[in-house]
Structures are given as structure tokens and as C-alpha cells.
Write an enzyme that holds these catalytic residues in place. Structure first.
Site, short mmCIF file in Angstrom:
data_model
loop_
_atom_site.label_atom_id
_atom_site.label_comp_id
_atom_site.label_asym_id
_atom_site.label_seq_id
_atom_site.Cartn_x
_atom_site.Cartn_y
_atom_site.Cartn_z
CB CYS A 43 -0.89 -0.04 1.24
SG CYS A 43 -1.70 1.52 1.64
CB CYS A 46 0.70 1.61 4.23
SG CYS A 46 -1.07 1.22 4.25
#
Length: 126
Positions: A43, A46
Site C-alpha cells: 500500500c 501506508c
């Protein structure tokens, strides 16, 4: 000052939450995508937020339990039936998400990488 734990997947999260003691230190969950062999999450949001959150935790002078929760691989997360999305206690819509447990305070997505918002999240409640 922050005790840091890591959980992998929904079952570990569910087990951890079921054993939480309401009298212990405040618990903050950080939900993120699973790490790839290179050590980074699949991600991208993230990956952007993680260094900011880690640096913030190093400076934090509070007694908390900070729990990193790996929500799984991309396919698991994208499934509309993903338990992190459907669990009434988490109701995740995006990752990363930071939740102060048993409260309403949370940061979602790009908010997680903003130090001033982390300051607000960790302010003591009156």
C-alpha cells in the site's frame, strides 16, 4: 514510552482485542497493508505514512500500547467482505487507519502521515 506490538491478520487482531484489559494503558491500532519481502507495504499510502508515524512514536512521551495490524495482501484488503471492513469495531474504509481503541478518534489515509494530526489524535481527553 510506547509499547509496540505487531499483529498479522484478522484472527490475531480479534484474539488480541478479546483479551484487552480496560484498565491497562490506552491502546492505539495502526492498520496497514501486509509487508512485501522488501520490508515495505504493498500500500503506497501506508509506505508514505509509516516513517512519520514511527518518528512520532519515538518522540511520544505517553504510556500507550501501539499495535501495528497487518490487514493482509492487496487481494484480501480489496475484498468487500474483508473482516476489517465489516467488523463494527473497526469499519475500515481505507488504509492506513489509526484508531484510538474504545473511542471515536481516528485518522484515515493521508491524515496518518501528518504530524499535526497525530498531535491532535494523541492529545489527552478532558
Amino acid at each position: 514510552m510506547a509499547q509496540i506490538l505487531e499483529l498479522h491478520g484478522y484472527n490475531q487482531f480479534k484474539d488480541y482485542v478479546s483479551n484487552l484489559d480496560s484498565k491497562s494503558r490506552p491502546v492505539v491500532f495502526y492498520f496497514s497493508g501486509e509487508k512485501l519481502p522488501n520490508g515495505y507495504s504493498w500500500c503506497s499510502d501506508c509506505v508514505e505514512a509509516e516513517p512519520v508515524v514511527k518518528a512520532y512514536l519515538n518522540d511520544l512521551k505517553k504510556e500507550i500500547v501501539f499495535v501495528y495490524v497487518d490487514v493482509g495482501d492487496r487481494e484480501t484488503w480489496k475484498d468487500k467482505a474483508c473482516p476489517f471492513r465489516t467488523d463494527s469495531r473497526t469499519k475500515l474504509m481505507v488504509i492506513p487507519t489509526i484508531i484510538v481503541w474504545n473511542g471515536v478518534r481516528r485518522l484515515e489515509g493521508s491524515q496518518c502521515g501528518k504530524r499535526e494530526l497525530l498531535d491532535m489524535l494523541f492529545e489527552d481527553e478532558d
